[in-house]
Write a protein that holds these residues in place. Structure first.
Motif, mmCIF file in Angstrom:
data_model
loop_
_atom_site.group_PDB
_atom_site.id
_atom_site.type_symbol
_atom_site.label_atom_id
_atom_site.label_comp_id
_atom_site.label_asym_id
_atom_site.label_seq_id
_atom_site.Cartn_x
_atom_site.Cartn_y
_atom_site.Cartn_z
ATOM 1 N N GLU B 110 0.919 -1.202 0.037
ATOM 2 C CA GLU B 110 0.019 -0.092 0.069
ATOM 3 C C GLU B 110 0.960 1.140 0.013
ATOM 4 O O GLU B 110 0.438 2.019 -0.787
ATOM 5 C CB GLU B 110 -0.841 -0.189 1.231
ATOM 6 N N GLU B 111 1.893 1.173 0.810
ATOM 7 C CA GLU B 111 2.870 2.501 1.045
ATOM 8 C C GLU B 111 3.319 2.802 -0.235
ATOM 9 O O GLU B 111 3.649 3.869 -0.686
ATOM 10 C CB GLU B 111 3.693 2.259 2.083
ATOM 11 N N VAL B 112 3.863 1.760 -0.837
ATOM 12 C CA VAL B 112 4.557 1.641 -2.189
ATOM 13 C C VAL B 112 3.907 2.243 -3.306
ATOM 14 O O VAL B 112 4.191 3.254 -3.711
ATOM 15 C CB VAL B 112 5.437 0.606 -2.632
ATOM 16 N N PHE B 113 2.579 1.809 -3.386
ATOM 17 C CA PHE B 113 1.538 2.372 -4.418
ATOM 18 C C PHE B 113 1.387 3.814 -3.993
ATOM 19 O O PHE B 113 1.516 4.560 -5.008
ATOM 20 C CB PHE B 113 0.379 1.618 -4.357
ATOM 21 N N ALA B 114 1.125 4.067 -2.869
ATOM 22 C CA ALA B 114 0.732 5.803 -2.518
ATOM 23 C C ALA B 114 2.265 6.329 -2.871
ATOM 24 O O ALA B 114 1.926 7.521 -3.310
ATOM 25 C CB ALA B 114 0.595 5.827 -0.870
ATOM 26 N N GLN B 115 3.347 5.885 -2.618
ATOM 27 C CA GLN B 115 4.500 6.421 -2.969
ATOM 28 C C GLN B 115 4.735 6.749 -4.378
ATOM 29 O O GLN B 115 5.079 7.820 -4.868
ATOM 30 C CB GLN B 115 5.702 5.701 -2.367
ATOM 31 N N GLU B 116 4.447 5.729 -5.127
ATOM 32 C CA GLU B 116 4.470 5.849 -6.705
ATOM 33 C C GLU B 116 3.454 7.050 -7.147
ATOM 34 O O GLU B 116 3.825 7.685 -8.039
ATOM 35 C CB GLU B 116 3.959 4.570 -7.045
ATOM 36 N N SER B 117 2.406 6.969 -6.554
ATOM 37 C CA SER B 117 1.550 8.025 -7.052
ATOM 38 C C SER B 117 1.700 9.668 -6.577
ATOM 39 O O SER B 117 1.963 10.456 -7.417
ATOM 40 C CB SER B 117 0.004 7.770 -5.969
ATOM 41 N N LYS B 118 2.392 9.553 -5.522
ATOM 42 C CA LYS B 118 3.160 11.006 -5.240
ATOM 43 C C LYS B 118 4.264 11.244 -5.979
ATOM 44 O O LYS B 118 4.420 12.221 -6.306
ATOM 45 C CB LYS B 118 3.601 10.767 -3.518
ATOM 46 N N SER B 119 5.151 10.192 -6.354
ATOM 47 C CA SER B 119 6.240 10.486 -6.976
ATOM 48 C C SER B 119 6.003 10.908 -8.579
ATOM 49 O O SER B 119 6.448 11.750 -8.967
ATOM 50 C CB SER B 119 7.147 9.293 -7.273
ATOM 51 N N VAL B 120 4.926 10.283 -8.927
ATOM 52 C CA VAL B 120 4.670 10.762 -10.515
ATOM 53 C C VAL B 120 3.858 11.951 -10.535
ATOM 54 O O VAL B 120 4.243 12.717 -11.264
ATOM 55 C CB VAL B 120 3.459 9.446 -11.056
ATOM 56 N N TYR B 121 3.184 12.270 -9.359
ATOM 57 C CA TYR B 121 2.313 13.641 -9.335
ATOM 58 C C TYR B 121 3.431 14.778 -9.063
ATOM 59 O O TYR B 121 3.460 15.778 -9.973
ATOM 60 C CB TYR B 121 1.505 13.746 -8.029
ATOM 61 N N ARG B 122 4.726 14.641 -8.367
ATOM 62 C CA ARG B 122 5.607 15.408 -8.157
ATOM 63 C C ARG B 122 6.493 15.602 -9.663
ATOM 64 O O ARG B 122 6.865 16.627 -9.878
ATOM 65 C CB ARG B 122 6.554 15.125 -7.266
ATOM 66 N N ASP B 123 6.511 14.562 -10.268
ATOM 67 C CA ASP B 123 7.350 14.618 -11.438
ATOM 68 C C ASP B 123 6.755 15.488 -12.465
ATOM 69 O O ASP B 123 7.401 16.021 -13.318
ATOM 70 C CB ASP B 123 7.144 13.192 -12.151
ATOM 71 N N ILE B 124 5.208 15.294 -12.521
ATOM 72 C CA ILE B 124 4.536 16.392 -13.418
ATOM 73 C C ILE B 124 4.794 17.911 -12.967
ATOM 74 O O ILE B 124 5.388 18.673 -13.897
ATOM 75 C CB ILE B 124 3.198 16.116 -13.557
ATOM 76 N N ILE B 125 4.410 18.194 -11.742
ATOM 77 C CA ILE B 125 4.520 19.536 -11.373
ATOM 78 C C ILE B 125 5.937 20.233 -11.463
ATOM 79 O O ILE B 125 6.142 21.335 -11.985
ATOM 80 C CB ILE B 125 4.245 19.519 -9.521
#
Lengths: 131, 131
Positions: B110-125
């Motif tokens: 779960e934490e890895v999935f959430a971290q991936e989400s956060k990482s991808v979001y940040r990548d865009i910004i």
DNA sequence: TGTTTGTTATATTACATATATAACATATAT
DNA sequence: ATATATGTTATATATGTAATATAACAAACA
């Protein structure tokens, strides 16, 4: 396992079916070695065509989530689920990227987006309906 | 703004285009009021048909990310971006659900999935390429 | 007046989705 | 052996989407 298809959805029937079976396995409702209904049987129950079910089963077979034995029928992968491959990571990131951009442009904060992801994940694992 | 289309992808061209424009807006590379190339011009540059670009522009117009003025051309929404509506939330959850199930079944925590989400979001910004 | 804009209309090609039948090969039960 | 049920394969058809190719229209601007 309860499966519900939305004929109005823009998501193809075989995709909906594959998604829900994947959720069933992820939640533990379907365990390794568990038998699934035969293609014809499930098609009958869902009121859809044999080939549509076959397509969903084959998709999951390709992904390594199911084993399809001639005559024995279809069972949930008993020899260990596939892991997080490079290919899967890349695909996941690509799809997350699209969602994250749509969320970000609407002002959804990074933490909120991550929290949504976590929440949805947990929802599946704890086998809840979805809302 | 650099746009790259993959003709081999199973993602439709107009979707790829709309996604990348959305990312451009989310990252701030495209700011409210900024003009976009004309339909014909962009189609020419990308080597695709006029109607394919038109479809992408209209999709984003429907979502409120673009304004399309006759003759003035197409500009990034200057009157405030759309917010996180109920409909958007529901759609986002539905799509995240499919990804989360696929991740969970492969043993991604779960934490890895959430971290991936956060990482991808940040990548865009932060306007990075993606990898 | 001429050019450029988005818009609309038609037509065509290719592909995906979903259905409907039919038949085949094989493993299991009777 | 016979019957049955399994996944598999092969056609065919209908419908919708994606993408292209032309063509024309109405409106704004130089």
């Amino acid at each position: 396992m309860f499966i519900e298809l939305d004929l109005q959805s823009d998501t193809p029937l075989y995709t909906q079916l594959a998604d829900q079976l994947t959720e069933g396995i992820a939640s533990g409702e379907l365990k390794p070695g568990d038998p699934l209904p035969s293609i014809r049987r499930l098609a009958e129950d869902l009121g859809i065509n044999l080939h549509t079910v076959n397509k969903a089963y084959n998709l999951l077979k390709q992904e390594g989530l199911l084993q399809v034995h001639r005559k024995t029928g279809v069972i949930v992968q008993p020899d260990g689920m596939p892991g997080v491959t490079e290919a899967f990571e890349a695909k996941l990131r690509r799809q997350l990227r699209s969602l994250a951009a749509a969320a970000a442009v609407r002002g959804m904060a990074e933490e909120v987006f991550a929290q949504e992801s976590k929440s949805v994940y947990r929802d599946i694992i704890t086998n809840r309906g979805g809302e």
